[in-house]
Motif scaffolding. Structure first.
Motif, PDB file in Angstrom:
ATOM      1  N   ARG A 190       4.450  -3.881  10.747  1.00 31.35           N
ATOM      2  CA  ARG A 190       4.053  -4.953   9.823  1.00 31.35           C
ATOM      3  C   ARG A 190       3.224  -4.429   8.654  1.00 31.35           C
ATOM      4  O   ARG A 190       3.485  -4.751   7.506  1.00 31.35           O
ATOM      5  CB  ARG A 190       3.212  -6.006  10.560  1.00 31.35           C
ATOM      6  N   ASN A 191       2.204  -3.628   8.972  1.00 23.96           N
ATOM      7  CA  ASN A 191       1.300  -3.134   7.928  1.00 23.96           C
ATOM      8  C   ASN A 191       2.017  -2.237   6.919  1.00 23.96           C
ATOM      9  O   ASN A 191       1.758  -2.321   5.724  1.00 23.96           O
ATOM     10  CB  ASN A 191       0.111  -2.397   8.542  1.00 23.96           C
ATOM     11  N   ASP A 192       2.910  -1.377   7.402  1.00 15.61           N
ATOM     12  CA  ASP A 192       3.656  -0.498   6.500  1.00 15.61           C
ATOM     13  C   ASP A 192       4.526  -1.312   5.554  1.00 15.61           C
ATOM     14  O   ASP A 192       4.605  -1.035   4.360  1.00 15.61           O
ATOM     15  CB  ASP A 192       4.527   0.488   7.278  1.00 15.61           C
ATOM     16  N   LEU A 193       5.189  -2.329   6.102  1.00 13.79           N
ATOM     17  CA  LEU A 193       6.046  -3.182   5.285  1.00 13.79           C
ATOM     18  C   LEU A 193       5.214  -3.988   4.280  1.00 13.79           C
ATOM     19  O   LEU A 193       5.607  -4.143   3.121  1.00 13.79           O
ATOM     20  CB  LEU A 193       6.868  -4.108   6.180  1.00 13.79           C
ATOM     21  N   VAL A 232       0.262  -9.340   2.169  1.00 19.84           N
ATOM     22  CA  VAL A 232      -0.509  -9.315   3.406  1.00 19.84           C
ATOM     23  C   VAL A 232       0.439  -9.312   4.607  1.00 19.84           C
ATOM     24  O   VAL A 232       1.559  -9.826   4.514  1.00 19.84           O
ATOM     25  CB  VAL A 232      -1.482 -10.524   3.474  1.00 19.84           C
ATOM     26  N   PRO A 233       0.012  -8.753   5.737  1.00 16.69           N
ATOM     27  CA  PRO A 233       0.876  -8.728   6.914  1.00 16.69           C
ATOM     28  C   PRO A 233       1.326 -10.116   7.380  1.00 16.69           C
ATOM     29  O   PRO A 233       2.419 -10.271   7.923  1.00 16.69           O
ATOM     30  CB  PRO A 233       0.018  -8.039   7.981  1.00 16.69           C
ATOM     31  N   SER A 234       0.505 -11.139   7.125  1.00 13.46           N
ATOM     32  CA  SER A 234       0.911 -12.489   7.535  1.00 13.46           C
ATOM     33  C   SER A 234       2.148 -12.955   6.771  1.00 13.46           C
ATOM     34  O   SER A 234       2.930 -13.771   7.262  1.00 13.46           O
ATOM     35  CB  SER A 234      -0.236 -13.486   7.366  1.00 13.46           C
ATOM     36  N   GLN A 235       2.368 -12.429   5.573  1.00 15.55           N
ATOM     37  CA  GLN A 235       3.590 -12.743   4.811  1.00 15.55           C
ATOM     38  C   GLN A 235       4.810 -12.190   5.539  1.00 15.55           C
ATOM     39  O   GLN A 235       5.854 -12.840   5.618  1.00 15.55           O
ATOM     40  CB  GLN A 235       3.505 -12.155   3.402  1.00 15.55           C
TER      41      GLN A 235
END
Length: 152
Positions: free
Chosen positions: A28-31, A38-41
């Protein structure tokens, strides 16, 4: 311009399509870093656009070294598709499940975009203005009739 969710979805689908295993594993964080969001996206895109109804199986592990694995669920071949659809639809089907099934059939190219749009319009709750559970029963009958006619 398309919004960031559309861009992320398109990217994930493209790498999923290129994957020989029919599955991808992402961080998630890499993407999120790649798309400057933001990772929530990323979570939002995965939870709304890669659902079981749309033909995807999502597994995730949170925390350090966590990942999200997205796997495309393949529809059965044309010979067993009729049985699969009958079992999937059953005697009643809700609007979101119906739309997910239509989406899955369109993605697999069993339906054209025009056929899919017509089906979505025909099974919408705005058209089927009947109380539950009758609405879901009518929707199931309509879906089966249309798919039998279209898919033979």
């Amino acid at each position: 311009m398309r919004n960031i969710s559309d861009i992320i979805e398109k990217y994930l689908k493209s790498i999923l399509h290129e994957s020989p295993e029919g599955a991808i594993e992402i961080q998630r964080n890499d993407l999120a870093d790649q798309f400057s969001c933001v990772p929530s996206q990323i979570n939002y895109v995965i939870s709304t656009r890669f659902t079981l109804e749309k033909g995807y199986l999502v597994e995730s592990k949170r925390g350090g070294g966590g990942y999200v694995r997205i796997r495309r669920i393949e529809l059965p071949g044309p010979t067993t598709l009729h049985t699969h659809l009958h079992q999937t639809i059953g005697d009643e089907i809700g609007q979101s499940a119906a739309e997910g099934l239509i989406y899955q059939l369109e993605e697999a190219r069993f339906l054209s975009s025009r056929e899919a749009a017509l089906m979505r319009a025909a099974v919408s709750r705005e058209i089927l203005m009947v109380k539950l559970p009758y609405r879901d029963q009518i929707r199931a009958r309509l879906m089966k009739a249309m798919l039998i006619s279209l898919l033979g």
